[in-house]
Design a protein around this motif. Structure first.
Motif, PDB file in Angstrom:
ATOM      1  N   UNK A  23      36.902  38.346  45.348  1.00 59.63           N
ATOM      2  CA  UNK A  23      38.476  38.112  45.415  1.00 59.63           C
ATOM      3  C   UNK A  23      38.818  37.948  43.851  1.00 59.63           C
ATOM      4  N   UNK A  40      39.589  41.247  42.587  1.00 56.55           N
ATOM      5  CA  UNK A  40      40.871  41.613  43.334  1.00 56.55           C
ATOM      6  C   UNK A  40      42.192  40.800  42.568  1.00 56.55           C
ATOM      7  N   UNK A  41      41.882  39.710  42.263  1.00 55.71           N
ATOM      8  CA  UNK A  41      42.888  38.801  41.693  1.00 55.71           C
ATOM      9  C   UNK A  41      43.037  39.017  40.154  1.00 55.71           C
ATOM     10  N   UNK A  90      45.061  42.397  40.467  1.00 52.85           N
ATOM     11  CA  UNK A  90      46.443  42.383  40.651  1.00 52.85           C
ATOM     12  C   UNK A  90      47.295  41.656  39.424  1.00 52.85           C
ATOM     13  N   UNK A 104      46.202  33.208  41.856  1.00 49.68           N
ATOM     14  CA  UNK A 104      45.131  33.682  42.592  1.00 49.68           C
ATOM     15  C   UNK A 104      43.917  33.705  41.748  1.00 49.68           C
ATOM     16  N   UNK A 127      40.367  31.657  43.052  1.00 49.31           N
ATOM     17  CA  UNK A 127      39.250  32.380  43.453  1.00 49.31           C
ATOM     18  C   UNK A 127      38.265  31.999  42.701  1.00 49.31           C
TER      19      UNK A 127
END
Lengths: 498, 170
Positions: free
Chosen positions: B30, B33-34, B37, B64, B68
């Motif tokens: 995560x 991923x954040x 992004x 995020x 996370x």
């Protein structure tokens, strides 16, 4: 007088009355069948009602909403499986009552109390919405931006396992809401050259994925959970019981309406808090809580139905959904060219009073259907999950496809569903994601307006927020909300208060 | 309602104090991923202004990223000695039944544009009901045909939804 005519629209039109009755009846079963939820059903159904007259669509949806919230409690009592998240607290005492052979009595009592709760919620909606609406006319982009942020973070704090997980889910939803062309500058965001992504992700597709497909996949884990059959005897509750618990019902209904009215919170949170409140305030229950206390079924069931009226208040007056179902209803109103917000009551009072009248009618149908047909009901809700899960997938596919007749949306719904399943497995709630998808574009556009007003000066932006009385109150609420999640601040505050 | 110690303080309805299989790895993914992004958000308008198209995505992805990191720290507190076990993760996250069912759903979704909604849905219902309900072919066939007839009647006739006919037949 005019408002009364609007109020009775659904009462005097046999077709609308029939739709409300069908909706309530279907809602009771939808809410009761574990694996089917009101949010899922309404999000699937809404894509088919776009072509309908707005009153017809609202009549059916209001019925499903009212019936569904109530229906979840029935399976919580009969099978110890809450049919909907709003019925989790009902199972704590409902099932022990059923094991004592009092399932019929428990269902009867929850029906009457759900009706009382529902009526309190609707009455509050009728009284409070015009007042809030008058007040909300003064709201500017500042207040809408803050309300949007509060909505996303509030549901994040109250659902899932931790504030961090809630905030993460809410922010993820905002990111999904950003996909597509920026409505202010037409600049592409996260589209990667795909035409399908230019128009953004229809949030109903996201909802169908996160609520429909995710739920179907989660249900695979409980595929072979056996149903326990219960004996049903007397259903009409004793008048003495109704009288005895009336005060508790009113208290729970008030609490439920208030919680429902907070942006982002719905019947599930209202029911849990009302149960907790009843447990702490009931001094001498006949039976201890958790082993079949009637107070333990009355408080959550009254509160969750009262939350319906509450959830409509921010939706109709501010254009901010009170919970997931009203979030979908907002979408339906937009499609029909209506704009929920402070001007809705001024420009289209007929719609507001129609919703109030319709919710009242749905509550009356709830009382009628709730006290009848319980024995047949027990047979239907035992529908095997092996049939139910594939059916949810097929219905979700039609729902996702029907929005824009685009097959790619079916694949998106599936993708969101699998992603939602993984998130759920690790303790994330999907509700904040949906709120983020819906409120993200609203927060974005209002934030940019406020920042432009402050000449892109950060200090001016914050000065503007705290020098305006309404936005100052909202900033304080936001800070308290975040502060209450931080242990250090919370402990210091509690110590200071003591 | 339970509360947890340490930041972030939680009002939790169903807090799990045990570390789930693969939770630590998932929370680390995560973070990655954040971060991706955030980088993708940065690419929209960079740091060129506070009201640009990329401003809100950058705020959201920053939130995020921060969240996370806290989620990851939370998992480290749960059970520091727990080691990653791929078999356990697979059993927890992707049981055989789920893999099979999602594969069937995937084939179903891909089949709709080619074979049309009715045939694809009917076949999907037969296969999935047969595998999940385990009541035999006759029952599965009967329930599937009955269900698809009702669905067709309800959506095509009553709701007037134009269901995909399938390019294979045209």
């Amino acid at each position: 007088m005019e408002n009364l005519i609007y109020f009775t629209t659904a009462w005097l039109d046999p077709y609308l009355m029939l739709l409300t009755a069908i909706g309530t009846f279907a809602g009771i079963y939808v809410g009761a069948i574990p694996g089917l939820s009101v949010t899922m059903t309404v999000s699937i159904l809404i894509s088919f009602t776009f072509k309908w007259d707005v009153n017809d669509a609202l009549a059916l949806i209001a019925g499903i909403y009212v019936g569904g919230v109530y229906g979840g409690g029935r399976t919580a009592i009969l099978l110890n499986i809450p049919g909907a998240p709003s019925a989790i607290a009902t199972a704590f005492d409902g099932y022990p009552l059923a094991k004592k052979g009092l399932a019929g009595e428990a269902i009867g009592l929850t029906t009457v109390m759900s009706f009382i709760g529902g009526m309190v919620g609707v009455l509050t909606l009728a009284i409070a919405a015009p007042i809030i609406s008058d007040f909300a006319i003064k709201f500017t982009s500042r207040e809408y931006m803050l309300l949007g942020i509060i909505g996303v973070l509030l549901i994040g704090t109250l659902s899932g396992e931790s504030f961090a997980k809630g905030a993460m889910a809410g922010a993820l939803g905002v990111m999904i809401g950003m996909i597509g062309l920026d409505p202010m500058t037409a600049k592409a965001r996260f589209t990667y050259g795909s035409i399908n992504l230019m128009g953004g992700v229809p949030y109903i597709v996201a909802m169908i994925g996160f609520f429909g497909v995710t739920e179907a996949l989660v249900q695979l884990d409980n595929l072979k959970l056996p149903y326990v059959k219960q004996k049903i005897s007397k259903i009409i509750p004793n008048w003495s019981d109704v009288k005895k618990y009336f005060k508790l019902a009113l208290k729970s209904a008030g609490l439920g309406t208030l919680i429902g009215a907070l942006p982002g919170t719905g019947g599930d949170i209202a029911a849990l808090i009302a149960y907790d409140q009843a447990k702490r305030t009931t001094k001498n229950p006949e039976v201890p809580f958790g082993s079949g206390a009637k107070e333990g079924i009355i408080a959550p069931e009254t509160a969750n139905n009262a939350a319906i009226g509450g959830a409509f208040i921010p939706m109709l007056t501010l254009g901010i959904p009170g919970d997931a179902v009203t979030a979908i209803i907002i979408g339906a109103l937009y499609i029909h060219g209506l704009k929920p917000g402070p001007l809705l009551l001024i420009e289209t009072p007929h719609l507001f009073w129609f919703i109030v009248g319709n919710l009242t009618l749905a509550n009356i149908f709830l009382l009628i259907f709730g006290l009848t047909g319980v024995r047949i009901f027990t047979k239907i809700v035992e529908c095997p999950k092996g049939i139910l899960i594939p059916l949810i997938i097929v219905l979700s596919s039609i729902g996702a496809y029907a929005i824009q007749n685009n097959p790619i949306h079916i694949a998106w719904a599936l993708g969101f569903g699998v992603f939602g399943y993984i998130l759920k497995k690790y303790g994330f709630a999907v509700g904040p994601i949906i709120l983020g998808v819906i409120l993200g574009p609203m927060i974005d556009s209002n934030y940019r307006r406020v920042m432009m007003g402050a000449d892109q000066n950060i200090s001016q932006f914050f000065v503007d927020l705290v020098t305006n009385p309404i936005s100052f109150v909202l900033v304080c609420f936001l800070l308290i909300m975040i502060g209450s999640q931080i242990n250090f601040i919370r402990n210091k505050t509690l110590k200071f208060l003591r | 309602m339970a509360s947890s110690k340490g930041w972030p303080y939680t009002i939790s309805m169903n807090k799990s104090k045990k570390l789930r299989p693969g939770e630590k790895v998932f929370s680390f993914i995560l973070i990655i991923f954040s971060a991706i992004l955030f980088f993708e958000s940065y690419k929209i308008s960079g740091f060129s202004g506070l009201t640009t198209s990329g401003a809100m995505p950058m705020f959201a992805s920053t939130l995020m990223l921060i969240a996370s990191i806290f989620i990851f720290l939370e998992t480290l507190k749960k059970d520091p000695k727990n080691k990653f076990n791929l078999l356990k993760v697979t059993q927890y996250l992707l049981p055989k039944q789920l893999i099979f069912f999602v594969s069937v759903v995937l084939i179903y979704v891909l089949a709709i544009p080619y074979f049309g909604f009715t045939l694809s849905s009917g076949t999907f219902l037969i296969i999935s009901i047969l595998s999940l309900w385990e009541k035999g072919i006759v029952w599965s066939l009967g329930v599937s045909i009955f269900s698809i007839t009702i669905i067709y009647f309800l959506f095509r006739i009553i709701f007037q939804v134009i269901l995909p006919l399938g390019s294979f037949w045209s």
